[in-house]
Design an enzyme around this catalytic site. Structure first.
Site, short mmCIF file in Angstrom:
data_model
loop_
_atom_site.label_atom_id
_atom_site.label_comp_id
_atom_site.label_asym_id
_atom_site.label_seq_id
_atom_site.Cartn_x
_atom_site.Cartn_y
_atom_site.Cartn_z
N HIS A 276 0.91 -1.22 0.15
CA HIS A 276 -0.07 -0.03 -0.13
C HIS A 276 0.95 1.33 -0.02
O HIS A 276 0.63 2.03 -1.05
CB HIS A 276 -1.04 -0.11 1.07
CG HIS A 276 -1.95 1.08 1.30
ND1 HIS A 276 -1.94 1.96 2.49
CD2 HIS A 276 -2.73 1.67 0.34
CE1 HIS A 276 -2.84 3.01 2.17
NE2 HIS A 276 -3.18 2.85 0.90
N HIS B 220 -1.36 0.83 8.43
CA HIS B 220 -2.61 0.97 8.31
C HIS B 220 -3.15 -0.41 8.74
O HIS B 220 -4.20 -0.64 8.61
CB HIS B 220 -3.12 1.32 6.99
CG HIS B 220 -2.29 0.33 5.96
ND1 HIS B 220 -2.62 -0.85 6.08
CD2 HIS B 220 -1.71 0.78 4.68
CE1 HIS B 220 -2.01 -1.24 4.70
NE2 HIS B 220 -1.42 -0.46 4.01
#
Length: 162
Positions: free
Chosen positions: A102, A121
């Protein structure tokens, strides 16, 4: 008048430059060469590199690797039983990049639940299921280095890969 001669010379230069540019543009358009997009390669050719001796791998003890280059950190794991994407004689060796797909955070390996965890995250990737992702983001398979690992492990001479 000197000033009018300069203006006439400037106009002539402008017209000559415009004519040359027009001829060049027309010549470019008349060549008939079609622009073609390059077909992207579906497979990358990873270098054949010995990452470790199979005998030196301990179950559930990650070994840091850099593959295919020094800017690509990863881990090599012996899972102890055949797993999805596993290679080696028992199909239990896997390798993963430790960079989050990501945003590039460094993933931490948790040996208790055998997951790679992103501190950025909180996504989690299951090392036993080909790096499948579970958690807050949509499920998808985490990029593993299976094809590269197969090359690296299988290219190791048997005498060295004990």
């Amino acid at each position: 008048m000197k000033c009018n001669k300069l203006v006439d010379a400037g106009r002539r230069q402008f017209l000559r430059g415009g004519a040359v540019a027009g001829v060049g543009a027309a010549a470019t358009m008349m060549t008939g060469v079609q622009a073609q997009a390059a077909t992207p390669g579906a497979q990358l050719d990873y270098p054949s590199t010995k990452l470790a001796n199979i005998a030196d791998l301990a179950i559930n003890d990650p070994v840091d690797i850099e593959f295919p280059d020094a800017d690509s950190p990863g881990i090599l794991l012996k899972m102890g039983e055949a797993v999805e994407g596993g290679v080696g004689p028992d199909g239990d060796i896997v390798a993963y990049s430790v960079l989050c797909p990501h945003k590039g955070w460094y993933l931490n390996y948790n040996g208790e639940d055998r997951t790679l965890n992103c501190p950025g995250h909180f996504s989690r990737f299951d090392a036993e299921v080909g790096g499948s992702k579970f958690g807050v983001m949509r499920p998808r398979t985490y990029h593993n280095l299976r094809s590269a690992l197969m090359t690296a492990v299988t290219s190791t001479p048997k005498a060295q890969a004990t």
